[in-house]
Structure formats: C-alpha cells, structure tokens
Design a protein around this motif. Structure first.
Motif, short mmCIF file in Angstrom:
data_model
loop_
_atom_site.label_atom_id
_atom_site.label_comp_id
_atom_site.label_asym_id
_atom_site.label_seq_id
_atom_site.Cartn_x
_atom_site.Cartn_y
_atom_site.Cartn_z
N ALA A 1 43.98 44.17 29.86
CA ALA A 1 44.25 44.20 31.30
C ALA A 1 43.02 44.69 32.05
O ALA A 1 42.65 44.14 33.10
N ARG B 1 40.83 42.55 34.82
CA ARG B 1 40.54 43.02 36.17
C ARG B 1 39.03 43.10 36.41
O ARG B 1 38.54 42.78 37.49
N THR B 2 38.29 43.52 35.39
CA THR B 2 36.84 43.61 35.52
C THR B 2 36.23 42.24 35.82
O THR B 2 35.25 42.14 36.57
N ASN C 1 40.28 39.06 37.92
CA ASN C 1 41.56 38.37 37.89
C ASN C 1 42.67 39.24 38.46
O ASN C 1 42.57 40.46 38.52
N GLU C 2 43.74 38.60 38.87
CA GLU C 2 44.95 39.29 39.31
C GLU C 2 45.78 39.60 38.07
O GLU C 2 46.07 38.70 37.28
N VAL C 3 46.16 40.86 37.88
CA VAL C 3 46.77 41.28 36.62
C VAL C 3 48.12 41.96 36.85
O VAL C 3 48.23 42.88 37.68
N HIS D 1 45.41 52.37 35.93
CA HIS D 1 45.48 50.92 36.11
C HIS D 1 45.94 50.55 37.52
O HIS D 1 45.45 49.58 38.11
N HIS E 1 43.17 50.51 39.88
CA HIS E 1 42.31 49.34 39.76
C HIS E 1 43.04 48.04 40.08
O HIS E 1 42.57 46.96 39.74
N GLY E 2 44.19 48.18 40.75
CA GLY E 2 44.86 47.00 41.27
C GLY E 2 45.79 46.29 40.32
O GLY E 2 46.23 45.16 40.62
N VAL E 3 46.13 46.90 39.21
CA VAL E 3 47.07 46.28 38.27
C VAL E 3 48.50 46.53 38.74
O VAL E 3 48.86 47.65 39.11
N TYR F 1 37.83 50.48 32.17
CA TYR F 1 37.13 50.72 33.44
C TYR F 1 36.07 51.79 33.22
O TYR F 1 35.26 51.67 32.31
#
Length: 414
Positions: free
Chosen positions: A167, A171-172, A175-177, A203, A206-208, A333
């Motif tokens: 995941a 994201r790195t 992508n949308e996760v 997470h 970081h937008g997960v 991350y």
C-alpha cells in the motif's frame, strides 16, 4: 582385486531460497567436502524476499542486488544448483528425492527449505486479471509494472506487513489506495491494537482509505478486475488488486513422506525433523524454541538468514540450539522500524512507549508480568541488541524506567 570408489557423501537442500542458499554456503565454510545439491522450483537463482515489497518494488534497488550470491558463486564452490525443477517425492527409506523431470537424487542428509506460499482468496471473481499476490521476483516485477505509472485505483486486501508495504509503495507511485482488513486495526495479529492503531494513523496521513472490520466478499469485472465487494456490501472500484492475507507453509513434500507436520514441519531445537537425517529451516519449519519454551514458526527474513546456517551445522553433527529472537523490519513511507520478539494479542498484557510517538520516533515494549517479551524501535537505531537482551533476561522491568528516555536501555537489559 580393486574396490569401487565409495560415493561422495551427499547433502541435498530442497528449496533454492535464502535459507537454502545460506545453508549451502555454511556447509562449504564449515569444511564439508561432499556433494551439495541445491534444488529450486523457480528459474531464478536464490534471492532475498524483503526487496520484493520494499526497494525493488519501489524501483530503488536493482534486481541483481536481491540475489544471495553472484551467479558464478555456485560453480566456484562446487554447489550443484538445479533450478526450474520441482521436488515431487521423498523416499526416506531409500534416502532419495524425486524430481518432476524424473531424476532421483540420493542424499545422506536432507534439508527442507521449501518456504511458504500466499494464501489465496476463494471468493467469486478470484481468477480475474489484475489480482496480484506477492511472493516471487516475477510477482514483484509484475506488480511494479502495474503501479509505477501512478493514477490507478489500487485495492489491497489485508493489512498485514505485505499489505501495508505494498500500500505504501502504491501511494508512493501516486496511486489511489484502499485497504480492506477484517480486524479492527492493521497488524492486529502481529502487534495488537495499540501499535496497530499507530500504523493506521500513518497510512491515513498518507491518504490511504482504510476499511476496517470487513473482509473481501468477491471481485467484479469482465475478464479484468474492476471492483472489489466487501463483506459489508460496499463496492470499491479497482484497477489493481493486491492480496496479502497471509501465507501457508509448503509442507506437501514432508507430509507425503510421513514426517510430523502441524502448521509447518515439526523440528527440534537443532532443526531436525522426526527423521534424524532430515532437517527443516525457514518459513516451513515449526521449531521448538528453547528460550520461549514452545514451538514457533517464523516467516521473516532473519529466520531464513540464520536458520539455514544453523541447520547446516546440525547436519554436520555440530551441537545446535537454535534460539534466535524473532526479528522483523519494515520500511513504509518515512517510517523505518525493527521488531524483536513476539507481540501477538494474548502474548502480552501491556504496551509501554518511550519517545515521541506522534512524531514517529519512539520505542514500544510489550510486557507480560513485567517482563519484556517484544520491543519495537521506530526511526530509532542501534538499539536492537539492548531490546533483545531484555527479552532474553526474562527479568521484570519497572514500567516507569522503561518509558523514561533518560534511563539507558543498556541499564535495563542487565
């Protein structure tokens, strides 16, 4: 009348893995002059697996860096490397390993380093294209190609170590996760809810999108996966799916030969199976741990790295008591972490933190009856030795001193 020359003593290793390759290396380092045969089902020479979900997956590490030895090492050390062939049978009475190509290889001592395989989701749509499992170099290569251009909708089934590392990689790459996990926190079975919640925070920061307390009920798509359906009835659009719901030990060969098996091949503290001429190491071995006083099966890199050599020495007749503290590391991350010991729910009664938890620069200690049974260092380095010394000592540690950064860890480890 001349006698026929006696056949060379032969040690066979099934599993051209990190454990198998390090066992072969140790046999030669310890002076074994007999025949060493290393058998692997993959066509790739032995490699380490952490890069598959870390550096190699992120494009930061070259493929060749993952290999245990240079290509010419095996010939130079007289190790017969048989790649791309599966061991299909084990005749313990005749001391023979049967290969898929029909060859039979005689052994005097045998090491099973057959590893483990990802658990598969048996749900509707599970055979659609675009659903990835991660175990091999080929798997990681395919997944990297699916993620590296970014802008895709990625759904990860399972918030264990593999799920979270992939995941983070997704994201790195931009992508949308979305991560789906049936437990109330990520890593619940590995570290419990207290620390699992901290990884959830990481997470989310970081937008997960974490979907907890629900599993995967099925996949939709016309040939190619296009959505994941959760057990709660939610439908999540997906271009790429990564399944990381654990592994199962590859015990088929051992079972077919009548060796004792229960969540792995059962071995003693010398990594010897119920057959005195057969040993097992790495993911596949359920070993009696003399320090913990029970059997454990450890799936992490360090167990393969150290278990293979320990088994090799035991095969040579050396006295071996394999009692390494379980050790694991992850990079997600900006977070780097090392974990020592066993921190599963039910194995501890308290978690003590030291340092800057919100800033993700801290230590965590799992205690049972005041004794440290596991410790984690997050973005704090060169403390693993002290943490493992505390675990080994088995002595109660005052929680206030454990939490106090002014108290040296070395003072607590004695």
């Amino acid at each position: 009348m001349s006698q026929e020359p006696q056949a060379r003593e032969t040690f066979v290793i099934v599993g051209a893995s990190l454990a198998g390759a390090k066992a072969a290396e140790t046999l030669r380092e310890e002076g074994f002059g007999g025949r060493v045969v290393l058998i692997g089902e993959e066509h790739e020479r032995p490699y380490e697996r952490p890069p598959l979900s870390k550096g190699f997956l992120l494009g930061k590490q070259e493929r060749d860096k993952a290999h245990v030895h240079p290509a010419d090492w095996y010939g130079e050390h007289d190790v017969e490397l048989r790649l791309g062939v599966r061991a299909t049978g084990l005749d313990r009475g005749a001391h023979r390993v049967e290969l898929a190509d029909g060859e039979r290889v005689r052994y005097d001592k045998l090491l099973l380093a057959t590893g483990s395989s990802p658990r598969r989701l048996d749900v509707p749509g599970s055979t659609l294209q675009g659903i990835h499992y991660l175990r091999s170099m080929a798997d990681s290569t395919a997944l990297r190609e699916a993620l590296e251009h970014g802008g895709r909708r990625v759904v990860v089934a399972g918030a264990g170590w593999i799920g979270l590392e992939t995941a983070a990689a997704a994201r790195t790459y931009g992508n949308e996760v979305t991560v789906i996990e049936p437990e109330p926190t990520p890593l619940h079975a590995a570290v419990g809810p207290e620390v699992g919640g901290l990884f959830a925070d990481l997470h989310r920061a970081h937008g997960v999108d974490l979907r907890l307390d629900q599993g995967v009920a099925g996949f939709w798509g016309a040939g190619q996966v296009s959505a994941v359906v959760t057990s709660g009835g939610q439908e999540i659009p997906a271009d790429v799916v990564i399944v990381g719901v654990g592994v199962r030990p590859n015990t088929e060969l051992a079972e077919s030969a009548g060796l004792e098996v229960s969540d792995g091949v059962l071995v003693d503290q010398s990594l010897r199976t119920s057959d005195p001429d057969v040993f097992a190491a790495g993911d596949v071995a359920s070993a009696y741990h003399p320090l913990l006083g029970k059997r454990i099966r450890v799936e992490h890199w360090a167990n393969a790295l150290n278990g293979g050599p320990a088994a090799a020495r035991a095969m040579l007749g050396e006295a071996v008591g394999y009692d390494r503290i379980p050790y694991f590391f992850t990079d997600q991350y900006e977070l780097g972490m090392e974990l020592s010991g066993v921190a599963a729910p039910g194995e501890y009664d308290d978690v003590v933190f030291r340092g800057d938890v919100p800033g993700r620069e801290f230590l965590a200690f799992w205690t049972l009856g005041g004794r440290v049974v596991a410790g984690m260092n997050v973005n704090v380095w060169d403390v693993t030795g002290d943490i493992q010394a505390m675990i080994r000592s088995g002595e109660p540690v005052d929680a206030a001193r454990l939490a106090d950064p002014k108290v040296a860890l070395s003072d607590l480890a004695t």
